[in-house]
Write a protein that holds these residues in place. Structure first.
Motif, PDB file in Angstrom:
ATOM      1  N   GLU A 142       0.865  -1.165   0.000  1.00  0.00           N
ATOM      2  CA  GLU A 142       0.000   0.000   0.000  1.00  0.00           C
ATOM      3  C   GLU A 142       0.906   1.220   0.000  1.00  0.00           C
ATOM      4  N   ASP A 143       0.321   2.409   0.002  1.00  0.00           N
ATOM      5  CA  ASP A 143       1.152   3.598  -0.159  1.00  0.00           C
ATOM      6  C   ASP A 143       2.179   3.764   0.947  1.00  0.00           C
ATOM      7  N   SER A 144       1.972   3.176   2.076  1.00  0.00           N
ATOM      8  CA  SER A 144       2.922   3.341   3.178  1.00  0.00           C
ATOM      9  C   SER A 144       3.512   2.026   3.656  1.00  0.00           C
ATOM     10  N   THR A 145       3.192   0.938   3.004  1.00  0.00           N
ATOM     11  CA  THR A 145       3.720  -0.359   3.416  1.00  0.00           C
ATOM     12  C   THR A 145       4.350  -1.075   2.234  1.00  0.00           C
ATOM     13  N   PHE A 146       5.420  -1.811   2.514  1.00  0.00           N
ATOM     14  CA  PHE A 146       6.186  -2.499   1.477  1.00  0.00           C
ATOM     15  C   PHE A 146       6.576  -3.888   1.983  1.00  0.00           C
ATOM     16  N   TYR A 147       6.673  -4.818   1.055  1.00  0.00           N
ATOM     17  CA  TYR A 147       7.277  -6.113   1.354  1.00  0.00           C
ATOM     18  C   TYR A 147       8.693  -6.120   0.803  1.00  0.00           C
ATOM     19  N   SER A 148       9.571  -6.867   1.505  1.00  0.00           N
ATOM     20  CA  SER A 148      10.932  -7.010   1.020  1.00  0.00           C
ATOM     21  C   SER A 148      11.469  -8.369   1.443  1.00  0.00           C
ATOM     22  N   LEU A 149      12.413  -8.880   0.665  1.00  0.00           N
ATOM     23  CA  LEU A 149      13.090 -10.141   0.966  1.00  0.00           C
ATOM     24  C   LEU A 149      14.562  -9.868   1.187  1.00  0.00           C
ATOM     25  N   ASP A 150      15.151 -10.662   2.080  1.00  0.00           N
ATOM     26  CA  ASP A 150      16.597 -10.615   2.126  1.00  0.00           C
ATOM     27  C   ASP A 150      17.161 -11.765   1.293  1.00  0.00           C
TER      28      ASP A 150
END
Length: 523
Positions: A142-150
């Motif tokens: 969403e505009d203020s949330t992100f997913y990320s992987l290491d």
């Protein structure tokens, strides 16, 4: 051609705000074409309805942001670009958000990219924590949330408003490559094992959806094509299309050296349209419009022509199960005109070669790329000595495992009548034995093939029989003629006997001849 509606994207050179694009109809698909640099580029694709597609690239040397424009027809090789300004490197990922802003992840921190100047503004610094500095994927939720992987396969949730980075769990994949992408509401990332379908709610349920042996897919993004991701094969510096239905991976274009990330606002589009479609000439280079193809001419000199251009386009909603190739309409040279194959493809059964209908059946494991290869093995053939002029139509259609049927694409094959070489050996000849007879085929400079084996314009013969010649010159239809030669035997006659006699006394004379048949003597 891809048609869009409800397209409210403003000129990205004038505003930071973009609204979702709704893809309603896609008759053909085409791909990004890029010019080559000796530095890293990151591509961000924006599609519009009537104007060229606009996307951004960033270089590491020099560090600058470029705006790229690509013709609306993605089959085109055109790729024009202009430098926007200096920029900072996008190290760990790049993503659009639904608000239309472009963000980058570098060293665990999130920056907003100014697409007018190329500069980046830090908007979030993560709290200290393990793994935060080794990120390999980044996508806006969403505009203020992100997913990320290491790089070790751990999934994190960034919340800018809350100022938190939360570990959600391990994906079960230990060798994450680059990038994380949202496509049709699902998440995917790349690893050395292949393309991984990421289960956000339970990361350990993630699984390989497309194995990628021989490929190192470093970057992923969504496309407007049903079930198709765009990815970067880093080892070959090429952009590829990755189909999630059958696992086919097809070359799109070569990229600048060391390009490793790609992003697209299409990730936040409404669901892609799953048109089931075939185009025999994607970029219409043959001059045929729509899904059709103008093939090469058939003449008496060349009796075979392909039924598809090199850039066949296939869109499908499930695995292709069958494809038909049919020669239709008036066939004045039947049975000398038919469809033929020049080989076979593993996983596809060919039936009907030598007839007007060839059926290609998926016997298990065949991909769209295999069906494209199969079409390139099929040709229209006309073995008539003097083909009848006119257009021949070859229709191609396929069906998928979902029960869908594609459009009908037509290959138009012109049959051209060429003039006939005039060959005249003259009337049959009657000559006496021992004489030499010369036959002249005319047409100086042509190629000659005599029944007696000679290859010259004229031949000299002394024996009776039939003599035929075929004359060809490479620009008119070959022709032939036949002449007969009868050789009459030479008969020798001699008189022997009395050479003198008295008046009124008889003389004995003998007629000697080598004739093998009765002679009539008149005296």
């Amino acid at each position: 051609m891809i048609t869009f509606s409800d397209t409210r994207v403003t000129d990205i050179t004038q505003s930071h705000c973009y609204c979702p694009i709704k893809f309603l109809k896609q008759e053909t698909y085409h791909w990004i074409r890029c010019i080559q640099f000796s530095f890293i580029l990151l591509f961000v694709l924006i599609s519009t309805e009537l104007y060229p597609q606009v996307f951004f690239g960033q270089t590491y040397n020099p560090q600058a942001l470029f705006k790229f424009e690509l013709n609306a027809s993605l089959c085109s090789d055109d790729c024009n670009f202009t430098e926007i300004g200096p920029s900072t490197p996008w190290g760990d990922g790049v993503s659009f958000c639904p608000n239309g802003n472009l963000y980058e992840l570098t060293g665990g921190a999130i920056y907003q990219v100014d697409t007018l100047s190329g500069g980046s503004t830090l908007i979030f610094s993560p709290p200290p924590g393990p793994g935060i500095q080794n990120m390999e994927g980044f996508v806006c939720y969403e505009d203020s949330t992100f997913y990320s992987l290491d790089q070790f396969g751990n999934l994190y949730l960034y919340n800018i408003l809350a100022g938190t980075v939360v570990l959600l769990g391990h994906t079960g994949i230990n060798d994450v490559l680059e990038d994380l992408v949202l496509f049709d509401g699902e998440y995917y990332f790349s690893s050395y094992e292949g393309i991984i379908h990421l289960d956000i709610s339970n990361p350990s349920n993630s699984y390989v959806i497309v194995p990628t042996p021989g490929y190192t897919i470093s970057g992923l993004t969504a496309s407007s094509i049903c079930g198709t991701l765009l990815g970067i094969n880093f080892s070959e510096d090429e952009l590829v299309a990755i189909n999630l239905f059958d696992g086919s991976i097809t070359h799109v274009c070569f990229l600048p050296n060391n390009t490793n990330l790609i992003a697209s606002f299409a990730e936040f589009s409404s669901s892609t349209s799953c048109d089931v479609y075939i185009d025999l000439d994607c970029n219409d280079s043959s001059g045929a419009m729509g899904s059709d193809y103008n093939s090469s001419n058939i003449t008496c000199l060349d009796g075979s022509a392909g039924i598809a251009d090199i850039d066949i386009s296939l869109q499908y909603d499930a695995i292709i199960v069958e494809m038909t190739v049919q020669l239709i309409g008036l066939l004045p040279d039947s049975p000398w005109e038919f469809l033929e194959t020049a080989g076979s493809i593993p996983g596809i059964d060919f039936s009907g070669a030598g007839t007007d209908l060839i059926t290609l059946t998926n016997t298990g494991g065949a991909k769209s790329t295999d069906f494209k290869d199969a079409l390139h093995l099929i040709s229209y053939n006309n073995s008539a000595v003097y083909p009848t002029s006119g257009i021949r139509n070859v229709e191609v259609q396929f069906s998928t495992a979902s029960g869908s049927m594609s459009n009908v694409a037509t290959a138009f094959i012109p049959v051209i009548e060429l003039p006939l070489i005039n060959v005249a050996l003259g009337p049959d000849q009657i000559r006496c034995e021992g004489e030499t007879v010369v036959f002249d085929a005319g047409n100086p400079g042509s190629m000659f093939e005599w029944s007696a084996g000679q290859s010259t314009q004229t031949i000299s013969v002394t024996e009776a029989g039939e003599y035929s010649v075929t004359v060809s010159n490479g620009f008119a239809c070959p022709n032939q003629d036949t002449v007969g030669l009868e050789m009459l035997p030479v008969i020798h006659i001699a008189l022997t006997g009395d050479t003198e006699t008295c008046d009124n006394e008889p003389a004995n004379l003998t007629i000697n001849t080598d004739a093998i048949f009765p002679l009539t003597i008149e005296g």
